[in-house]
Enzyme design. Structure first.
Site, short mmCIF file in Angstrom:
data_model
loop_
_atom_site.label_atom_id
_atom_site.label_comp_id
_atom_site.label_asym_id
_atom_site.label_seq_id
_atom_site.Cartn_x
_atom_site.Cartn_y
_atom_site.Cartn_z
N ALA A 116 -32.56 -17.89 53.38
CA ALA A 116 -33.78 -17.13 53.07
C ALA A 116 -34.39 -16.73 54.41
O ALA A 116 -35.30 -17.38 54.92
CB ALA A 116 -34.75 -17.98 52.24
N ALA A 117 -33.89 -15.63 54.98
CA ALA A 117 -34.03 -15.40 56.41
C ALA A 117 -35.27 -14.64 56.86
O ALA A 117 -35.73 -14.81 57.98
CB ALA A 117 -32.79 -14.67 56.93
N PRO A 172 -38.88 -13.32 57.87
CA PRO A 172 -38.74 -12.10 58.69
C PRO A 172 -37.78 -12.21 59.86
O PRO A 172 -37.64 -11.27 60.62
CB PRO A 172 -40.17 -11.87 59.18
CG PRO A 172 -40.72 -13.25 59.34
CD PRO A 172 -40.14 -14.05 58.19
N GLY A 173 -37.15 -13.38 60.03
CA GLY A 173 -36.14 -13.50 61.08
C GLY A 173 -36.45 -14.50 62.17
O GLY A 173 -35.68 -14.63 63.12
N LYS A 216 -36.25 -17.79 62.25
CA LYS A 216 -35.26 -18.84 62.40
C LYS A 216 -33.87 -18.27 62.71
O LYS A 216 -33.09 -18.87 63.44
CB LYS A 216 -35.25 -19.72 61.15
CG LYS A 216 -36.59 -20.43 60.94
CD LYS A 216 -36.69 -21.11 59.61
CE LYS A 216 -38.08 -21.68 59.40
NZ LYS A 216 -39.13 -20.64 59.32
N GLU A 243 -31.46 -12.38 52.48
CA GLU A 243 -32.83 -12.23 52.01
C GLU A 243 -32.82 -11.58 50.64
O GLU A 243 -32.19 -10.55 50.44
CB GLU A 243 -33.64 -11.38 52.99
CG GLU A 243 -35.07 -11.13 52.56
CD GLU A 243 -35.85 -12.40 52.26
OE1 GLU A 243 -36.54 -12.42 51.22
OE2 GLU A 243 -35.75 -13.38 53.04
N ASP A 281 -29.42 -13.01 45.86
CA ASP A 281 -30.00 -14.27 45.41
C ASP A 281 -29.21 -15.41 46.06
O ASP A 281 -27.98 -15.47 45.94
CB ASP A 281 -29.91 -14.35 43.88
CG ASP A 281 -30.70 -15.52 43.30
OD1 ASP A 281 -30.72 -16.60 43.93
OD2 ASP A 281 -31.28 -15.36 42.21
N ASP A 290 -34.47 -22.54 54.35
CA ASP A 290 -35.93 -22.60 54.47
C ASP A 290 -36.46 -21.98 53.18
O ASP A 290 -36.68 -20.77 53.10
CB ASP A 290 -36.38 -21.82 55.71
CG ASP A 290 -37.87 -21.98 55.97
OD1 ASP A 290 -38.36 -23.11 55.89
OD2 ASP A 290 -38.54 -20.96 56.23
N CYS A 298 -42.64 -24.96 53.89
CA CYS A 298 -43.95 -25.03 54.54
C CYS A 298 -44.98 -25.51 53.53
O CYS A 298 -46.09 -25.01 53.47
CB CYS A 298 -44.35 -23.69 55.15
SG CYS A 298 -44.38 -22.31 53.99
#
Length: 490
Positions: free
Chosen positions: A124-125, A127-128, A130, A148, A175, A193, A246
């Protein structure tokens, strides 16, 4: 002031470990979040970025778990609201990233052996943050698949990948629950993440806990369980899986990890994170996970768990030959005779990479030449990849023309046709303006030049003697680009 639901307060009070005070937690949630940045080691060094901040009058505090990250002390002057328009940010030298979100990649790479054949998945990348951190710390080794689900967030992810100079990243829009079935035991390391309730983000989003609902937490937990199982299936035996959120509730953290352990009791083991960094034991759970509360390290709330898949990895051959793309072809001998000498003009010998060159049909009878890593064709047989490789040049009736992505990603290889700009000129370049030269110059034999600032490539220009004609792509123009932080503080 943050609005915190009484339902959340009652819920989290029951889950807090003994050493975490509810009053201190709630007080921390009301404090403004400290700003933090990370140096992108593909474009700069930590000391060089630190020098630029200190030159502007800022004091910096090291982030314990990220050697290239630091908090910016704004007690004497605030950072500009539009820091994204600061030249080092536009050039990809730094990434504005919350400190605790730098933890998952640290955990993923801890004691992990990385080589050119390593395969990573950021499930789940966007906005980038990580993905770019991972590429930075591995120095563009191996292959990273940045996935994504949200189509609206893909553009920002792609922009950050280009801005930060990632050579080894393929984008997928899907997905995450598909990976377990489509790429079983394919990846050496996976970062999930996961989408979550965001309870830990209340210090930057005052409404994050205003309408908290336990039913939303439980619903999100079910999705996370499906994602973590899919990630584990896609992981090679002997591989590393890091799960992070988070948020603060056990339902989205420990309970999701427990689901994985119960589903694969003989195949998965926890890798405790108590030695990940100095004082990590302040946030360690009884299972060996990290649960960072905002009151511990004065940052966002975050959860991180690390797992290893037991067993021995057996490399599987793709179901079909991995040498073909449906829409790409290999360059002809005639095309190679044009391409390789063209890049020699810029001081880059492309000959050793000929096997990684592919041709794609472009617009208006043009041909695009792409550099595509050796690992991607095999992966392309298993997954539909949305974007991958580096677009090097276009071939049209006028001949070859180098592309912006080639410059920002591979410009460090170029040693000729370089024009170094001043800070003012670099700002004007990002504003889309032509650069007028103090005195007319004899244009180089080849009019296309690479413009740089502080030896970092910005893009392409055409040398016309009395000026440099700006060739920055229109979508990258920033009308308020600036060079000095101190001049733009709020």
């Amino acid at each position: 002031m943050a609005q915190i639901s009484q339902h959340f307060i009652e819920h989290i009070e029951k889950q807090l470990p003994q050493h975490i005070s509810l009053e201190e937690l709630l007080a921390a949630c009301q404090r403004p979040l400290r700003k933090s940045v990370r140096a992108n080691l593909l474009k700069t060094t930590t000391s060089e970025l630190r020098d630029q901040f200190e030159k502007a009058g800022y004091s910096l505090l090291p982030i314990p778990w990220c050697d290239e990250g630091f908090w910016v002390d704004e007690s004497t002057q605030p950072l500009p609201d539009n820091i994204g328009n600061w030249l080092p940010h536009l050039q990809g030298q730094c990434y504005i990233q919350e400190a605790s979100s730098m933890l998952p990649v640290k955990a993923l790479l801890h004691d992990l052996e990385v080589n050119d054949h390593s395969k990573f998945l950021d499930m789940a990348a966007a906005p980038g943050s990580k993905t770019t951190q991972l590429a930075s710390l591995t120095h563009n080794q191996g292959l990273i698949v940045a996935n994504e689900l949200s189509s609206t967030r893909l553009k920002g992810l792609y922009y950050n990948i280009q801005r930060c100079g990632l050579e080894n990243t393929a984008l997928r829009h899907a997905d995450g629950r598909q990976f377990g079935q489509q790429t079983p035991e394919f990846f050496d390391a996976i970062l999930l993440d996961a989408p979550c309730g965001g309870e830990g983000t209340v210090r930057k989003d005052e409404q994050a806990l205003a309408n908290w609902d336990i039913n939303n937490v439980r619903s999100m937990s079910e999705l996370q369980k499906e994602l973590i199982v899919s990630a584990f299936k896609a992981l090679k035996p002997g591989g590393r899986l890091v799960y992070s959120t988070c948020t603060l509730s056990r339902e989205e953290n420990q309970d999701v990890c427990k689901h994985l352990l119960m589903t694969y009791p003989e195949q998965v083991t926890v890798k405790p994170l108590n030695t990940l960094f100095t004082n990590a034991d302040q946030a360690i759970t009884e299972e060996g996970y990290l649960q960072v509360y905002p009151s511990i390290f004065d940052c966002e709330g975050f959860f991180v768990a690390s797992f290893e898949k037991l067993g021995k990895s057996v490399e599987k051959e793709p179901a079909e030959p991995a040498s073909k793309f449906t829409h790409l072809t290999k360059p002809s001998a005639k095309q190679l005779e044009m391409i390789v000498p063209y890049f020699n003009i810029f001081g880059w010998d492309l000959a050793p990479l000929q096997d990684e060159l592919w041709v794609k049909k472009g617009k208006a009878n043009t041909q695009e030449i792409w550099l595509i890593g050796k690992e991607i064709p095999a992966l392309n047989q298993r997954l539909k990849l949305n974007r991958f490789g580096v677009k090097l040049l276009e071939l049209n009736k006028h001949g070859p023309k180098i592309q912006h992505q080639a410059i920002t990603t591979l410009g460090h290889h170029f040693t000729q046709q370089i024009v170094e700009l001043t800070a003012q000129q670099a700002s004007e370049y990002y504003q889309g303006k032509d650069i007028f030269l103090p005195a007319p110059e004899e244009p180089p034999k080849h009019k296309e030049v690479i413009v740089t600032y502080q030896q970092n490539p910005l893009g392409l220009a055409k040398h016309l003697g009395n000026k440099l004609k700006n060739n920055l792509p229109r979508e990258l123009v920033r009308d308020k680009a600036f060079s000095e932080l101190s001049d733009h503080a709020r």
